[in-house]
Design a protein around this motif. Sequence first.
Motif, short mmCIF file in Angstrom:
data_model
loop_
_atom_site.label_atom_id
_atom_site.label_comp_id
_atom_site.label_asym_id
_atom_site.label_seq_id
_atom_site.Cartn_x
_atom_site.Cartn_y
_atom_site.Cartn_z
N GLU A 68 -5.62 -1.85 80.45
CA GLU A 68 -6.01 -0.68 79.67
C GLU A 68 -4.99 -0.34 78.59
O GLU A 68 -5.35 0.22 77.55
N ALA A 69 -3.72 -0.70 78.79
CA ALA A 69 -2.69 -0.46 77.78
C ALA A 69 -2.82 -1.41 76.60
O ALA A 69 -2.15 -1.24 75.59
N GLY A 70 -3.66 -2.44 76.76
CA GLY A 70 -3.88 -3.40 75.68
C GLY A 70 -2.75 -4.39 75.49
O GLY A 70 -2.66 -5.04 74.45
N ILE A 71 -1.90 -4.55 76.52
CA ILE A 71 -0.77 -5.48 76.40
C ILE A 71 -0.98 -6.77 77.17
O ILE A 71 -0.21 -7.70 77.05
N TRP A 72 -2.04 -6.84 77.97
CA TRP A 72 -2.30 -8.01 78.81
C TRP A 72 -2.71 -9.18 77.93
O TRP A 72 -3.60 -9.07 77.10
N VAL A 73 -2.04 -10.32 78.10
CA VAL A 73 -2.41 -11.55 77.42
C VAL A 73 -3.03 -12.51 78.42
O VAL A 73 -4.09 -13.07 78.20
N SER A 74 -2.37 -12.71 79.56
CA SER A 74 -2.89 -13.54 80.65
C SER A 74 -2.07 -13.27 81.90
O SER A 74 -1.03 -12.63 81.85
N GLY A 75 -2.54 -13.79 83.00
CA GLY A 75 -1.80 -13.65 84.25
C GLY A 75 -2.63 -14.13 85.41
O GLY A 75 -3.86 -14.12 85.35
N HIS A 76 -1.93 -14.56 86.45
CA HIS A 76 -2.60 -15.05 87.65
C HIS A 76 -1.69 -14.91 88.85
O HIS A 76 -0.46 -14.99 88.72
N SER A 77 -2.31 -14.73 90.00
CA SER A 77 -1.58 -14.90 91.25
C SER A 77 -1.61 -16.38 91.57
O SER A 77 -2.57 -17.07 91.24
N LEU A 78 -0.57 -16.85 92.20
CA LEU A 78 -0.54 -18.26 92.58
C LEU A 78 -1.00 -18.42 94.02
O LEU A 78 -0.82 -17.52 94.84
N ALA A 79 -1.58 -19.57 94.34
CA ALA A 79 -2.03 -19.86 95.70
C ALA A 79 -0.82 -19.90 96.64
O ALA A 79 0.33 -19.99 96.19
N ASP A 80 -1.08 -19.84 97.91
CA ASP A 80 -0.03 -19.83 98.92
C ASP A 80 0.96 -20.97 98.73
O ASP A 80 0.60 -22.06 98.29
N LEU A 81 2.20 -20.71 99.03
CA LEU A 81 3.28 -21.66 98.85
C LEU A 81 3.01 -22.99 99.56
O LEU A 81 3.44 -24.05 99.11
N THR A 82 2.26 -22.97 100.65
CA THR A 82 1.97 -24.20 101.39
C THR A 82 1.11 -25.17 100.59
O THR A 82 1.00 -26.34 100.96
N THR A 83 0.52 -24.71 99.49
CA THR A 83 -0.32 -25.59 98.67
C THR A 83 0.47 -26.26 97.55
O THR A 83 -0.07 -27.08 96.82
N ALA A 84 1.76 -25.92 97.42
CA ALA A 84 2.57 -26.43 96.30
C ALA A 84 3.02 -27.87 96.53
O ALA A 84 3.23 -28.30 97.66
N THR A 85 3.18 -28.58 95.44
CA THR A 85 3.73 -29.93 95.44
C THR A 85 4.76 -29.99 94.32
O THR A 85 4.52 -29.49 93.22
N THR A 86 5.91 -30.59 94.61
CA THR A 86 6.98 -30.70 93.62
C THR A 86 7.10 -32.14 93.14
O THR A 86 7.08 -33.06 93.95
N VAL A 87 7.22 -32.32 91.83
CA VAL A 87 7.37 -33.64 91.23
C VAL A 87 8.71 -33.69 90.50
O VAL A 87 9.04 -32.79 89.72
N ARG A 88 9.47 -34.73 90.76
CA ARG A 88 10.71 -35.00 90.04
C ARG A 88 10.68 -36.47 89.62
O ARG A 88 10.00 -37.29 90.24
N VAL A 89 11.43 -36.78 88.56
CA VAL A 89 11.56 -38.16 88.12
C VAL A 89 13.04 -38.49 88.15
O VAL A 89 13.85 -37.79 87.54
N ASP A 90 13.40 -39.55 88.88
CA ASP A 90 14.82 -39.91 88.99
C ASP A 90 15.28 -40.68 87.76
O ASP A 90 14.51 -40.94 86.84
N ALA A 91 16.56 -41.02 87.73
CA ALA A 91 17.16 -41.69 86.58
C ALA A 91 16.50 -43.02 86.27
O ALA A 91 16.50 -43.48 85.12
N ALA A 92 15.92 -43.67 87.28
CA ALA A 92 15.25 -44.95 87.08
C ALA A 92 13.81 -44.78 86.61
O ALA A 92 13.10 -45.75 86.41
N GLY A 93 13.36 -43.53 86.47
CA GLY A 93 11.99 -43.29 86.03
C GLY A 93 10.98 -43.25 87.16
O GLY A 93 9.78 -43.19 86.91
#
Length: 112
Positions: A32-57
């Motif tokens: 209502e203040a007219g400042i909202w651009v976007s936003g979301h709640s995120l699903a439960d932490l148990t649904t998360a997956t983390t991706v990393r790339v090591d030095a070898a790719g």
Amino acid sequence: MLLIHAGDEGAPETAEQSFFEDWVAYDKAVKEAGIWVSGHSLADLTTATTVRVDAAGERIVTDGPFAETREVLGGYYVIDVPDLDVALDWAARCPGARVGSIVVRPVAEFEV
């Protein structure tokens, strides 16, 4: 951007319904203040997956986040306000600030 980090304690147990109603009211106020651009709640932490790339790719995929913290990112709001002070006011009004923390950061803009 308001990054909502929830603490271990989560919603106050004795007032879960009123806490939910606080979120509904806050969401409505931001829009209502007219400042909202976007936003979301995120699903439960148990649904998360983390991706990393090591030095070898090589890709390393693990279940969930791997962080040495008791807080987890629970959601976000992107708001359009004139300055940091206004953003801090909105962050302080956020119900998540009572059970965790709100990180306020500008969104980076790059010229392409």
